[in-house]
Design a protein around this motif. Structure first.
Motif, PDB file in Angstrom:
ATOM      1  N   ALA A  64       4.047 -18.839  72.864  1.00 47.27           N
ATOM      2  CA  ALA A  64       3.254 -19.891  72.229  1.00 47.27           C
ATOM      3  C   ALA A  64       1.880 -20.001  72.884  1.00 47.27           C
ATOM      4  O   ALA A  64       1.757 -19.895  74.108  1.00 47.27           O
ATOM      5  N   PRO A  65       0.835 -20.213  72.085  1.00 52.49           N
ATOM      6  CA  PRO A  65      -0.492 -20.438  72.662  1.00 52.49           C
ATOM      7  C   PRO A  65      -0.583 -21.826  73.279  1.00 52.49           C
ATOM      8  O   PRO A  65       0.002 -22.789  72.778  1.00 52.49           O
ATOM      9  N   THR A  66      -1.324 -21.929  74.371  1.00 52.29           N
ATOM     10  CA  THR A  66      -1.490 -23.217  75.043  1.00 52.29           C
ATOM     11  C   THR A  66      -2.938 -23.686  75.088  1.00 52.29           C
ATOM     12  O   THR A  66      -3.192 -24.886  75.143  1.00 52.29           O
ATOM     13  N   ARG A  67      -3.894 -22.745  75.067  1.00 54.27           N
ATOM     14  CA  ARG A  67      -5.307 -23.113  75.078  1.00 54.27           C
ATOM     15  C   ARG A  67      -6.107 -22.103  74.275  1.00 54.27           C
ATOM     16  O   ARG A  67      -5.725 -20.922  74.192  1.00 54.27           O
ATOM     17  N   VAL A  68      -7.221 -22.567  73.703  1.00 49.90           N
ATOM     18  CA  VAL A  68      -8.145 -21.676  73.009  1.00 49.90           C
ATOM     19  C   VAL A  68      -9.552 -21.920  73.558  1.00 49.90           C
ATOM     20  O   VAL A  68      -9.957 -23.066  73.768  1.00 49.90           O
ATOM     21  N   GLN A  69     -10.271 -20.836  73.802  1.00 56.96           N
ATOM     22  CA  GLN A  69     -11.650 -20.917  74.272  1.00 56.96           C
ATOM     23  C   GLN A  69     -12.536 -20.099  73.331  1.00 56.96           C
ATOM     24  O   GLN A  69     -12.220 -18.956  73.019  1.00 56.96           O
ATOM     25  N   TYR A 104       0.133 -22.696  63.935  1.00 58.12           N
ATOM     26  CA  TYR A 104       1.193 -22.642  62.935  1.00 58.12           C
ATOM     27  C   TYR A 104       2.404 -21.921  63.526  1.00 58.12           C
ATOM     28  O   TYR A 104       2.451 -20.699  63.593  1.00 58.12           O
ATOM     29  N   ARG A 105       3.387 -22.715  63.953  1.00 63.81           N
ATOM     30  CA  ARG A 105       4.485 -22.194  64.761  1.00 63.81           C
ATOM     31  C   ARG A 105       5.492 -21.372  63.963  1.00 63.81           C
ATOM     32  O   ARG A 105       6.330 -20.682  64.564  1.00 63.81           O
ATOM     33  N   HIS A 106       5.450 -21.424  62.633  1.00 68.13           N
ATOM     34  CA  HIS A 106       6.360 -20.615  61.836  1.00 68.13           C
ATOM     35  C   HIS A 106       5.821 -19.207  61.612  1.00 68.13           C
ATOM     36  O   HIS A 106       6.502 -18.374  61.011  1.00 68.13           O
ATOM     37  N   GLY A 107       4.599 -18.959  62.072  1.00 66.71           N
ATOM     38  CA  GLY A 107       4.026 -17.624  61.998  1.00 66.71           C
ATOM     39  C   GLY A 107       4.084 -16.940  63.349  1.00 66.71           C
ATOM     40  O   GLY A 107       4.778 -17.391  64.274  1.00 66.71           O
ATOM     41  N   VAL A 108       3.356 -15.847  63.486  1.00 62.62           N
ATOM     42  CA  VAL A 108       3.344 -15.116  64.752  1.00 62.62           C
ATOM     43  C   VAL A 108       2.488 -15.861  65.768  1.00 62.62           C
ATOM     44  O   VAL A 108       1.642 -16.698  65.421  1.00 62.62           O
ATOM     45  N   SER A 109       2.710 -15.559  67.035  1.00 68.49           N
ATOM     46  CA  SER A 109       1.863 -16.116  68.086  1.00 68.49           C
ATOM     47  C   SER A 109       0.662 -15.201  68.302  1.00 68.49           C
ATOM     48  O   SER A 109       0.713 -14.003  68.002  1.00 68.49           O
ATOM     49  N   PRO A 110      -0.446 -15.736  68.787  1.00 69.19           N
ATOM     50  CA  PRO A 110      -1.633 -14.904  69.008  1.00 69.19           C
ATOM     51  C   PRO A 110      -1.349 -13.746  69.963  1.00 69.19           C
ATOM     52  O   PRO A 110      -0.854 -13.953  71.071  1.00 69.19           O
ATOM     53  N   GLY A 111      -1.645 -12.544  69.505  1.00 67.32           N
ATOM     54  CA  GLY A 111      -1.364 -11.340  70.295  1.00 67.32           C
ATOM     55  C   GLY A 111      -0.236 -10.512  69.732  1.00 67.32           C
ATOM     56  O   GLY A 111      -0.157  -9.310  69.996  1.00 67.32           O
ATOM     57  N   GLU A 112       0.679 -11.146  68.969  1.00 70.00           N
ATOM     58  CA  GLU A 112       1.698 -10.380  68.255  1.00 70.00           C
ATOM     59  C   GLU A 112       1.058  -9.676  67.061  1.00 70.00           C
ATOM     60  O   GLU A 112      -0.022 -10.047  66.595  1.00 70.00           O
ATOM     61  N   ALA A 113       1.730  -8.654  66.545  1.00 70.11           N
ATOM     62  CA  ALA A 113       1.261  -8.005  65.323  1.00 70.11           C
ATOM     63  C   ALA A 113       1.338  -8.996  64.167  1.00 70.11           C
ATOM     64  O   ALA A 113       2.362  -9.646  63.965  1.00 70.11           O
ATOM     65  N   GLY A 114       0.267  -9.131  63.418  1.00 71.91           N
ATOM     66  CA  GLY A 114       0.223 -10.065  62.304  1.00 71.91           C
ATOM     67  C   GLY A 114      -0.874 -11.089  62.490  1.00 71.91           C
ATOM     68  O   GLY A 114      -1.647 -11.045  63.461  1.00 71.91           O
ATOM     69  N   ASN A 115      -0.945 -12.031  61.563  1.00 74.30           N
ATOM     70  CA  ASN A 115      -1.992 -13.045  61.564  1.00 74.30           C
ATOM     71  C   ASN A 115      -1.482 -14.342  62.185  1.00 74.30           C
ATOM     72  O   ASN A 115      -0.653 -15.026  61.591  1.00 74.30           O
ATOM     73  N   LEU A 172      -4.786 -13.501  52.702  1.00 67.48           N
ATOM     74  CA  LEU A 172      -5.728 -13.158  53.756  1.00 67.48           C
ATOM     75  C   LEU A 172      -5.386 -13.873  55.055  1.00 67.48           C
ATOM     76  O   LEU A 172      -5.529 -13.317  56.142  1.00 67.48           O
ATOM     77  N   VAL A 173      -4.909 -15.097  54.947  1.00 64.83           N
ATOM     78  CA  VAL A 173      -4.610 -15.903  56.129  1.00 64.83           C
ATOM     79  C   VAL A 173      -3.187 -15.678  56.631  1.00 64.83           C
ATOM     80  O   VAL A 173      -2.960 -15.436  57.818  1.00 64.83           O
ATOM     81  N   TYR A 174      -2.213 -15.749  55.724  1.00 59.72           N
ATOM     82  CA  TYR A 174      -0.806 -15.702  56.131  1.00 59.72           C
ATOM     83  C   TYR A 174      -0.137 -14.360  55.891  1.00 59.72           C
ATOM     84  O   TYR A 174       0.983 -14.145  56.342  1.00 59.72           O
ATOM     85  N   GLY A 175      -0.796 -13.476  55.178  1.00 55.81           N
ATOM     86  CA  GLY A 175      -0.170 -12.218  54.795  1.00 55.81           C
ATOM     87  C   GLY A 175       0.037 -11.278  55.963  1.00 55.81           C
ATOM     88  O   GLY A 175      -0.390 -11.540  57.095  1.00 55.81           O
TER      89      GLY A 175
END
Length: 210
Positions: A64-69, A104-115, A172-175
């Motif tokens: 899970a992401p915890t911070r964004v810069q 959006y926790r039902h999608g992938v986490s940042p860094g996984e393959a996907g959006n 484009l966003v969730y695909g």
């Protein structure tokens, strides 16, 4: 409506940035999109394209992401998980905590393959919120996401687009995506006093580069 002040204060070049969501009087508010990844993008709206080659990076495991810069616009924000409401509409961080971004926790986490998808408000009763300047981002800008496993996924912006909420580019966003990618969402365009919402969404597209 207190959001009108934000429109008068500043607009970003080419993309007018305004409050993420119009308040409906509930704790959750709509963004004009659903979690359904099968709805195709509508014609007639430019899609930002990748302006740099995606490096051959192995996807990261789920965390899970915890911070964004976002250095280009001075964003350093905590990230909290969000889901969808009973109607399938994307939830957002609480209106009384406008400095938070939502993942959006039902999608992938940042860094996984996907959006991976992050959302945030643009302003609040107290002034600018976390994604107030999102529309100022340009291709080549950097986004860094710290994850719960302490790793940092670095993304490079491919482009920024504005889309009417009734023609939101869900695919484009969730695909699906064959590389780790990131989508940032806020609102844009004209404020509709009749509905209490803004007519567009601003979407930032980015690809993992480090």
């Amino acid at each position: 409506m207190w959001w009108r002040g934000a429109i008068g204060r500043r607009t970003a070049p080419a993309v007018a940035v305004v409050t993420l969501l119009g308040v409906t009087g509930l704790g959750l508010v709509t963004v004009g999109l659903t979690a359904d990844p099968t709805r195709p993008p509508q014609p007639g709206h430019a899609t930002p394209r990748r302006t740099h080659p995606a490096p051959d990076l192995p996807p990261l495991p789920h965390a899970a992401p915890t911070r964004v810069q976002i250095p280009a616009i001075g964003v350093r924000a905590e990230v909290v998980p969000v889901g969808t409401d009973a109607a399938g509409v994307l939830e957002v961080p609480p209106l009384d905590r406008p400095g938070l971004a939502g993942w959006y926790r039902h999608g992938v986490s940042p860094g996984e393959a996907g959006n991976a998808v992050l959302v945030g408000h643009v302003d609040s009763k107290a002034g600018p919120a976390v994604f107030f300047d999102l529309g100022r981002l340009r291709a080549g800008d950097t986004i860094r996401v710290t994850r719960a496993d302490t790793s940092v996924a670095t993304f490079t912006v491919d482009g920024v687009g504005a889309y009417p909420k009734d023609r939101f580019p869900s695919t484009l966003v969730y695909g699906p995506a064959d590389v780790p990618a990131l989508r940032l969402i806020t609102c844009g365009g004209r404020f509709d006093a009749r509905t209490g919402n803004y007519v567009d969404n601003v979407v930032v597209l980015a690809t993992r580069t480090g």
